[in-house]
Design a protein around this motif. Structure first.
Motif, PDB file in Angstrom:
ATOM      1  N   VAL A  73      52.901  18.703 -19.584  1.00 19.55           N
ATOM      2  CA  VAL A  73      53.705  17.576 -19.133  1.00 19.55           C
ATOM      3  C   VAL A  73      54.681  18.059 -18.071  1.00 19.55           C
ATOM      4  O   VAL A  73      55.486  18.972 -18.326  1.00 19.55           O
ATOM      5  N   LEU A  74      54.616  17.453 -16.894  1.00 18.91           N
ATOM      6  CA  LEU A  74      55.620  17.686 -15.858  1.00 18.91           C
ATOM      7  C   LEU A  74      56.800  16.765 -16.154  1.00 18.91           C
ATOM      8  O   LEU A  74      56.634  15.548 -16.243  1.00 18.91           O
ATOM      9  N   VAL A  75      57.983  17.319 -16.321  1.00 20.97           N
ATOM     10  CA  VAL A  75      59.186  16.539 -16.599  1.00 20.97           C
ATOM     11  C   VAL A  75      60.094  16.612 -15.383  1.00 20.97           C
ATOM     12  O   VAL A  75      60.528  17.703 -14.985  1.00 20.97           O
ATOM     13  N   TYR A  76      60.392  15.452 -14.790  1.00 22.75           N
ATOM     14  CA  TYR A  76      61.156  15.399 -13.555  1.00 22.75           C
ATOM     15  C   TYR A  76      62.594  14.959 -13.826  1.00 22.75           C
ATOM     16  O   TYR A  76      62.837  13.915 -14.438  1.00 22.75           O
ATOM     17  N   GLN A  77      63.527  15.748 -13.363  1.00 22.72           N
ATOM     18  CA  GLN A  77      64.945  15.504 -13.591  1.00 22.72           C
ATOM     19  C   GLN A  77      65.417  14.223 -12.933  1.00 22.72           C
ATOM     20  O   GLN A  77      64.869  13.759 -11.943  1.00 22.72           O
ATOM     21  N   GLY A 168      59.793  11.238 -16.377  1.00 21.38           N
ATOM     22  CA  GLY A 168      61.091  11.526 -15.788  1.00 21.38           C
ATOM     23  C   GLY A 168      61.961  10.290 -15.811  1.00 21.38           C
ATOM     24  O   GLY A 168      61.477   9.165 -16.009  1.00 21.38           O
ATOM     25  N   ILE A 169      63.247  10.501 -15.598  1.00 16.06           N
ATOM     26  CA  ILE A 169      64.223   9.419 -15.630  1.00 16.06           C
ATOM     27  C   ILE A 169      64.841   9.210 -14.256  1.00 16.06           C
ATOM     28  O   ILE A 169      65.046  10.170 -13.504  1.00 16.06           O
ATOM     29  N   GLY A 173      62.014   9.271 -12.528  1.00 16.48           N
ATOM     30  CA  GLY A 173      61.080   8.191 -12.829  1.00 16.48           C
ATOM     31  C   GLY A 173      60.353   7.729 -11.581  1.00 16.48           C
ATOM     32  O   GLY A 173      59.132   7.522 -11.594  1.00 16.48           O
ATOM     33  N   TYR A 174      61.091   7.583 -10.482  1.00 19.80           N
ATOM     34  CA  TYR A 174      60.446   7.265  -9.203  1.00 19.80           C
ATOM     35  C   TYR A 174      59.466   8.366  -8.812  1.00 19.80           C
ATOM     36  O   TYR A 174      58.377   8.105  -8.291  1.00 19.80           O
ATOM     37  N   ASN A 175      59.871   9.620  -9.069  1.00 24.13           N
ATOM     38  CA  ASN A 175      58.990  10.737  -8.718  1.00 24.13           C
ATOM     39  C   ASN A 175      57.749  10.763  -9.607  1.00 24.13           C
ATOM     40  O   ASN A 175      56.683  11.207  -9.180  1.00 24.13           O
ATOM     41  N   SER A 194      63.530   4.404 -17.016  1.00 19.52           N
ATOM     42  CA  SER A 194      64.595   3.897 -16.151  1.00 19.52           C
ATOM     43  C   SER A 194      64.278   4.134 -14.676  1.00 19.52           C
ATOM     44  O   SER A 194      65.081   4.670 -13.915  1.00 19.52           O
ATOM     45  N   GLY A 195      63.075   3.727 -14.277  1.00 19.76           N
ATOM     46  CA  GLY A 195      62.652   3.881 -12.893  1.00 19.76           C
ATOM     47  C   GLY A 195      61.629   2.824 -12.537  1.00 19.76           C
ATOM     48  O   GLY A 195      61.268   1.983 -13.354  1.00 19.76           O
TER      49      GLY A 195
END
Length: 276
Positions: A73-77, A168-169, A173-175, A194-195
């Motif tokens: 899982v890629l988790v984006y800040q 991601g949030i 989230g956009y990413n 939240s994106g």
């Protein structure tokens, strides 16, 4: 007495064994201290083009990996909140503690976690004016392409390059949405907290009428009273996917704001488990 001591010893051994099965430790809330979840981590540095290397924080589950490697899982800040040490407290803003619980949940259920850093630990370029329309010219594109290559090459350990997921949030989230737009075929499923769509920014949100036909199955988790990323922007993206017959789901937290929710870890895990 002997039976009591035997039970106590067994309970202690079971407790130690349970603790040994997790990369993470939890500290409950104290009278004057917040609850805390901390996961061990490793660090790598990956080239991002003209601005040099960026940090990637990652960890593997305990145990023996599957034959093809751990799913990852890629988790984006989110903006200004880097994931550099997997250490979270319950008094952090934007539900940061539950981001830590998400990482713990993923690791404990057999998913590797890879958390690339946004430029200067600030925010992702996916919806920066100018770069959003020419994303492939930005350093995020180079950086993430190199991260994906590093996953396939085994640089982060035995990972399955065919079972990649992203979440991601906020900016992250956009990413996460950007993965569907600029990296087709790379991800099994996405979870956006939240994106909204890759090029949106808060209430400035134009979701294309036609989305990629290979858009990964996407879960949205959104607070109905989010004042940063309005609920309607997420709902618009969700409706576009539905209109095209693409797999999607939307969970709305009725009183939720711009934050991870207590239920987010279980919901994200269930979504990824449903798309092996």
């Amino acid at each position: 007495m002997r039976m009591w001591l035997s039970c106590l010893l067994l309970w202690t051994l079971l407790g130690q064994n349970a603790a040994a099965q997790s990369r993470c430790t939890e500290t409950p809330r104290g009278l004057l201290t917040p609850a805390r979840v901390t996961c061990t981590h490793q660090t790598a540095w990956i080239d991002s083009g003209v601005v040099g290397q960026r940090r990637v924080t990652y960890q593997l589950p305990l145990g023996t990996p599957p034959a093809h490697g751990w799913p990852v899982v890629l988790v984006y800040q989110g903006s200004f909140f880097p994931l550099q040490n997997f250490d979270y407290r319950s008094n952090q803003p934007f539900g940061g503690y539950y981001e830590g619980k998400l990482i713990q949940t993923l690791l404990d259920h057999g998913y590797a976690v890879v958390a690339p850093a946004a430029p200067a630990d600030l925010f992702w370029q996916t919806n920066v004016p100018g770069l959003s329309a020419a994303y492939e010219l930005g350093t995020d594109y180079d950086f993430l392409s190199n991260v994906f290559d590093a996953i396939a090459a085994g640089q982060f350990g035995p990972l399955d390059p065919l079972r990649r997921y992203a979440t991601g949030i906020s900016s992250g989230g956009y990413n996460t949405s950007r993965m569907a737009v600029s990296f087709p075929g790379e991800f099994r499923a996405l979870a956006i907290q939240s994106g909204s769509y890759a090029t949106c920014s808060g209430p400035l949100c134009d979701v294309p009428a036609v989305l990629p036909s290979d858009h990964p199955p996407t879960l949205f988790l959104q607070g109905f009273v989010d004042t940063v990323v309005p609920w309607w922007t997420t709902n618009r993206y969700f409706n576009r996917l539905q209109d095209q017959g693409l797999e999607t789901a939307l969970y709305t937290e009725p009183l939720g704001g711009h934050e991870w929710f207590a239920s987010s870890p279980a919901r994200v895990l269930a979504w990824f488990d449903a798309h092996p």
